[in-house]
Scaffold this motif. Structure first.
Motif, PDB file in Angstrom:
ATOM      1  N   ALA A 164       2.063  11.153   7.934  1.00 46.80           N
ATOM      2  CA  ALA A 164       3.427  10.432   8.390  1.00 46.80           C
ATOM      3  C   ALA A 164       4.496   9.618   6.604  1.00 46.80           C
ATOM      4  O   ALA A 164       5.028  10.203   6.021  1.00 46.80           O
ATOM      5  CB  ALA A 164       3.815   9.223   8.974  1.00 46.80           C
ATOM      6  N   GLY A 165       2.819   9.677   5.810  1.00 48.10           N
ATOM      7  CA  GLY A 165       3.287   9.208   4.867  1.00 48.10           C
ATOM      8  C   GLY A 165       4.393   7.702   4.335  1.00 48.10           C
ATOM      9  O   GLY A 165       5.042   7.481   4.250  1.00 48.10           O
ATOM     10  N   THR A 166       4.231   7.162   5.463  1.00 46.75           N
ATOM     11  CA  THR A 166       5.565   5.346   5.887  1.00 46.75           C
ATOM     12  C   THR A 166       5.320   4.717   4.523  1.00 46.75           C
ATOM     13  O   THR A 166       4.109   4.597   3.692  1.00 46.75           O
ATOM     14  CB  THR A 166       4.892   5.061   7.386  1.00 46.75           C
ATOM     15  N   LYS A 167       6.638   4.151   4.547  1.00 44.80           N
ATOM     16  CA  LYS A 167       6.931   3.840   3.040  1.00 44.80           C
ATOM     17  C   LYS A 167       7.078   2.564   3.453  1.00 44.80           C
ATOM     18  O   LYS A 167       7.416   1.289   2.918  1.00 44.80           O
ATOM     19  CB  LYS A 167       7.320   4.456   1.802  1.00 44.80           C
ATOM     20  N   ALA A 168       6.947   2.052   4.878  1.00 45.86           N
ATOM     21  CA  ALA A 168       7.329   0.522   5.451  1.00 45.86           C
ATOM     22  C   ALA A 168       6.389  -0.594   4.157  1.00 45.86           C
ATOM     23  O   ALA A 168       5.709  -0.076   3.911  1.00 45.86           O
ATOM     24  CB  ALA A 168       7.461   0.429   6.777  1.00 45.86           C
ATOM     25  N   PRO A 169       7.123  -1.961   4.604  1.00 45.47           N
ATOM     26  CA  PRO A 169       6.201  -2.862   3.768  1.00 45.47           C
ATOM     27  C   PRO A 169       4.595  -3.582   4.910  1.00 45.47           C
ATOM     28  O   PRO A 169       4.850  -3.865   6.012  1.00 45.47           O
ATOM     29  CB  PRO A 169       7.430  -4.330   3.706  1.00 45.47           C
ATOM     30  N   LEU A 170       4.157  -2.506   4.605  1.00 45.59           N
ATOM     31  CA  LEU A 170       2.317  -2.867   5.443  1.00 45.59           C
ATOM     32  C   LEU A 170       1.402  -3.813   5.090  1.00 45.59           C
ATOM     33  O   LEU A 170       2.203  -4.184   3.471  1.00 45.59           O
ATOM     34  CB  LEU A 170       1.507  -1.876   4.834  1.00 45.59           C
ATOM     35  N   GLN A 171       1.083  -3.880   5.839  1.00 47.37           N
ATOM     36  CA  GLN A 171      -0.046  -5.476   5.050  1.00 47.37           C
ATOM     37  C   GLN A 171      -1.525  -5.282   6.002  1.00 47.37           C
ATOM     38  O   GLN A 171      -1.193  -4.052   7.312  1.00 47.37           O
ATOM     39  CB  GLN A 171       0.146  -6.541   5.454  1.00 47.37           C
ATOM     40  N   ILE A 172      -2.726  -5.660   5.638  1.00 47.10           N
ATOM     41  CA  ILE A 172      -4.185  -4.736   5.565  1.00 47.10           C
ATOM     42  C   ILE A 172      -4.584  -6.757   6.359  1.00 47.10           C
ATOM     43  O   ILE A 172      -4.405  -7.392   5.927  1.00 47.10           O
ATOM     44  CB  ILE A 172      -4.774  -4.254   4.724  1.00 47.10           C
ATOM     45  N   LEU A 177      -4.201  -4.985  -6.839  1.00 44.51           N
ATOM     46  CA  LEU A 177      -3.965  -5.174  -7.596  1.00 44.51           C
ATOM     47  C   LEU A 177      -4.416  -4.407  -8.627  1.00 44.51           C
ATOM     48  O   LEU A 177      -3.820  -3.713  -9.839  1.00 44.51           O
ATOM     49  CB  LEU A 177      -4.723  -6.426  -8.126  1.00 44.51           C
ATOM     50  N   GLU A 178      -5.101  -2.788  -8.254  1.00 40.67           N
ATOM     51  CA  GLU A 178      -5.322  -1.943  -9.198  1.00 40.67           C
ATOM     52  C   GLU A 178      -6.055  -0.777  -7.858  1.00 40.67           C
ATOM     53  O   GLU A 178      -6.297  -0.987  -7.693  1.00 40.67           O
ATOM     54  CB  GLU A 178      -6.236  -1.870  -9.955  1.00 40.67           C
ATOM     55  N   LYS A 179      -5.309   0.423  -8.806  1.00 42.64           N
ATOM     56  CA  LYS A 179      -6.229   1.722  -7.190  1.00 42.64           C
ATOM     57  C   LYS A 179      -6.446   2.630  -8.180  1.00 42.64           C
ATOM     58  O   LYS A 179      -5.705   2.630  -9.080  1.00 42.64           O
ATOM     59  CB  LYS A 179      -4.880   2.381  -5.972  1.00 42.64           C
ATOM     60  N   ARG A 180      -7.986   3.262  -7.513  1.00 45.37           N
ATOM     61  CA  ARG A 180      -7.967   4.254  -8.716  1.00 45.37           C
ATOM     62  C   ARG A 180      -8.914   5.200  -7.076  1.00 45.37           C
ATOM     63  O   ARG A 180      -9.814   4.822  -6.614  1.00 45.37           O
ATOM     64  CB  ARG A 180      -9.809   3.688  -9.607  1.00 45.37           C
ATOM     65  N   ARG A 181      -8.959   6.417  -7.731  1.00 47.69           N
ATOM     66  CA  ARG A 181      -9.271   7.254  -6.971  1.00 47.69           C
ATOM     67  C   ARG A 181     -10.811   8.045  -7.369  1.00 47.69           C
ATOM     68  O   ARG A 181     -11.435   7.594  -6.250  1.00 47.69           O
ATOM     69  CB  ARG A 181      -8.814   8.500  -7.032  1.00 47.69           C
ATOM     70  N   HIS A 182     -10.935   7.684  -8.566  1.00 51.74           N
ATOM     71  CA  HIS A 182     -12.531   7.607  -8.581  1.00 51.74           C
ATOM     72  C   HIS A 182     -13.222   6.358  -9.325  1.00 51.74           C
ATOM     73  O   HIS A 182     -13.035   6.555 -10.027  1.00 51.74           O
ATOM     74  CB  HIS A 182     -12.924   9.375  -9.639  1.00 51.74           C
ATOM     75  N   HIS A 183     -13.968   5.722  -8.930  1.00 51.17           N
ATOM     76  CA  HIS A 183     -15.173   4.559  -9.794  1.00 51.17           C
ATOM     77  C   HIS A 183     -16.023   4.534  -9.491  1.00 51.17           C
ATOM     78  O   HIS A 183     -16.640   4.865  -8.340  1.00 51.17           O
ATOM     79  CB  HIS A 183     -13.875   3.172  -8.900  1.00 51.17           C
ATOM     80  N   LYS A 184     -17.102   4.140 -10.126  1.00 46.44           N
ATOM     81  CA  LYS A 184     -18.146   4.048  -9.573  1.00 46.44           C
ATOM     82  C   LYS A 184     -18.620   2.186  -9.925  1.00 46.44           C
ATOM     83  O   LYS A 184     -18.373   1.407 -10.950  1.00 46.44           O
ATOM     84  CB  LYS A 184     -19.148   4.641 -10.816  1.00 46.44           C
ATOM     85  N   SER A 185     -19.511   2.195  -9.792  1.00 43.45           N
ATOM     86  CA  SER A 185     -20.071   0.056  -9.794  1.00 43.45           C
ATOM     87  C   SER A 185     -20.363   0.118 -11.262  1.00 43.45           C
ATOM     88  O   SER A 185     -21.608   1.029 -11.591  1.00 43.45           O
ATOM     89  CB  SER A 185     -20.509   0.192  -8.740  1.00 43.45           C
ATOM     90  N   ASN A 186     -20.669  -1.205 -11.663  1.00 43.59           N
ATOM     91  CA  ASN A 186     -20.579  -0.993 -12.987  1.00 43.59           C
ATOM     92  C   ASN A 186     -22.571  -1.826 -13.120  1.00 43.59           C
ATOM     93  O   ASN A 186     -23.022  -1.641 -13.943  1.00 43.59           O
ATOM     94  CB  ASN A 186     -20.021  -2.460 -13.966  1.00 43.59           C
ATOM     95  N   THR A 210      -1.316   2.970   0.358  1.00 42.34           N
ATOM     96  CA  THR A 210      -1.224   1.991   0.175  1.00 42.34           C
ATOM     97  C   THR A 210      -0.342   1.781  -1.139  1.00 42.34           C
ATOM     98  O   THR A 210       0.048   3.143  -1.745  1.00 42.34           O
ATOM     99  CB  THR A 210      -2.002   0.846  -0.296  1.00 42.34           C
ATOM    100  N   GLU A 211       0.113   1.030  -1.764  1.00 44.01           N
ATOM    101  CA  GLU A 211       0.630   0.769  -3.772  1.00 44.01           C
ATOM    102  C   GLU A 211       0.060  -0.189  -3.595  1.00 44.01           C
ATOM    103  O   GLU A 211      -0.415  -1.617  -2.791  1.00 44.01           O
ATOM    104  CB  GLU A 211       2.069   0.828  -3.025  1.00 44.01           C
TER     105      GLU A 211
END
Length: 409
Positions: free
Chosen positions: A22-30, A70-79, A129-130
């Motif tokens: 649905a791609g809702t843009k309502a203010p969400l919380q997790i 704070l940040e979103k990354r689709r592809h990420h690897k642990s340091n 999310t954003e």
């Protein structure tokens, strides 16, 4: 209120993909529960989606508290864990805690500190999310409920906001976890803070007790103005501050011990012809940047406020009024902290109307309320805590509140 979500969890998981689509843009919380090993996405008090998770195992415990993405990354690897994949990573702290997808999400704590999500669910949540969306992590399951209080801010009778405060301290983000390393979600270069041109972006409001840094900073300025040079008013005690306090005590015929006590503070303010500032402070950030700071009063300060989180949304166009949805979190203060803050009665988050009772003790000056009214937008939030946000709050973050669970005796 203790609510168990294990019953019906499977049904909600099945319904989650349609909510994502649905791609809702309502203010969400997790909301994440370490006891239930569950994650629930809320729109106000309505469940949007839910999933099982796997949080940090013993020695790498996932911290509880109030966070935001704070940040979103689709592809990420642990340091530090052999470049372990962390797809659909959503960072909660700069010290390394994040939500991310995984092919191994057992029904017990198994991660190195992050919150693992099933891969398919992580992909759907990532689309929903954003940056800036709040994530609350608690031991027991907590759920937001609508809160009505005259203390809560509403976007009416507003006036232009006050200029940004230049002296709000930004502290580096350091981990406050229980020993050991964590499943770090770090990059070599930190992205620029989330800066938008939209002055209607949601604001983050923190209400807490006035801390030693604020008290000492003002004391340093007053001592210098009274002819006792305390050096740079940075809120940190050093040789010059100690010498200034001793000089003032000698001049005023007080016991010379160099200690910052309530009696000393009152004496300095009285000598300067000024009233002692209120015992609480309200701070505002927007787009991860400090915006405003003001003094507020906490009545019956010997009673702990507790730790609470509220989010503002569903503003009606006709009235300009919105709804606040809140929840209370466990947060056991140490004896030293309670002594420092003058708290003699603990807060009970399970007490009936615990959040409402905390709100009833907070007094915000009218001019501050008017400024906040002009800043409110859907998705704005209010955190209340007896203690300051700690070292995780820094450059490029919202207010991050780390809590400690209540343990049995």
């Amino acid at each position: 209120m203790h609510i168990t979500l294990r019953i019906g969890l499977a049904v909600l998981i099945v319904s989650a993909p349609s909510a994502f689509a649905a791609g809702t843009k309502a203010p969400l919380q997790i909301v994440v529960s370490r006891q239930q090993q569950s994650l629930v996405v809320y729109d106000g008090d309505t469940v949007v989606a839910t999933s099982n998770v796997s949080t940090g195992k013993r020695g790498h415990t996932t911290p509880t508290g109030i966070f935001s993405i704070l940040e979103k990354r689709r592809h990420h690897k642990s340091n530090i864990y052999s470049n372990a994949p962390m797809p659909f990573m959503q960072r909660l702290t700069w010290s390394g805690i994040a939500l991310h997808g995984s092919n191994h999400v057992p029904d017990y704590p198994a991660s190195h500190g992050c919150v693992r999500l099933p891969s398919k669910f992580a992909a759907g949540l990532f689309k929903m999310t954003e940056r800036g969306i709040h994530v609350v992590i608690s031991d027991r399951q907590v759920t937001p409920v609508e809160i009505v209080s005259t203390m809560l801010f509403q976007p009416n009778q507003s006036r232009p906001p006050q200029p940004p405060m230049s002296d709000v301290p930004l502290r580096p983000a350091l981990s406050q976890l229980e020993g050991g390393s964590v499943e770090v979600a770090m990059t070599d270069s930190r992205p620029a803070p989330w800066l938008l041109d939209d002055d209607r972006a949601p604001v983050r409001i923190l209400i807490t007790r006035r801390g030693m840094m604020e008290t000492l900073r003002d004391l340093q300025m007053l001592l210098t103005a009274l002819g006792h040079d305390a050096g740079n008013p940075d809120g940190h005690s050093g040789p010059m501050t100690l010498a200034a306090i001793r000089s003032f005590q000698t001049a005023e015929g007080l016991p010379v011990d160099g200690q910052v006590t309530r009696k000393l503070v009152e004496a300095v303010y009285r000598k300067a012809g000024r009233a002692v500032p209120p015992n609480g402070v309200l701070r505002i950030r927007r787009q991860f940047q400090p915006l405003l700071e003001a003094g507020i009063t906490i009545e019956r300060p010997e009673f702990a406020l507790g730790t609470h989180f509220l989010q503002f949304q569903d503003t009606e166009a006709a009235t300009g009024q919105g709804k606040w949805f809140g929840m209370s979190l466990d947060n056991a203060l140490s004896k030293a902290t309670k002594h420092r803050l003058g708290i003699t009665v603990d807060a009970d988050p399970m007490e009936f109307n615990a959040l409402q009772r905390a709100l009833n003790r907070i007094r915000v000056p009218d001019e501050v309320r008017q400024s906040i009214a002009g800043l409110l937008a859907d998705g704005s939030s209010l955190s209340i805590s007896d203690t300051d946000t700690g070292l995780e709050t820094g450059e490029g973050t919202d207010f991050i509140t780390i809590t400690r669970p209540v343990t049995g005796g």
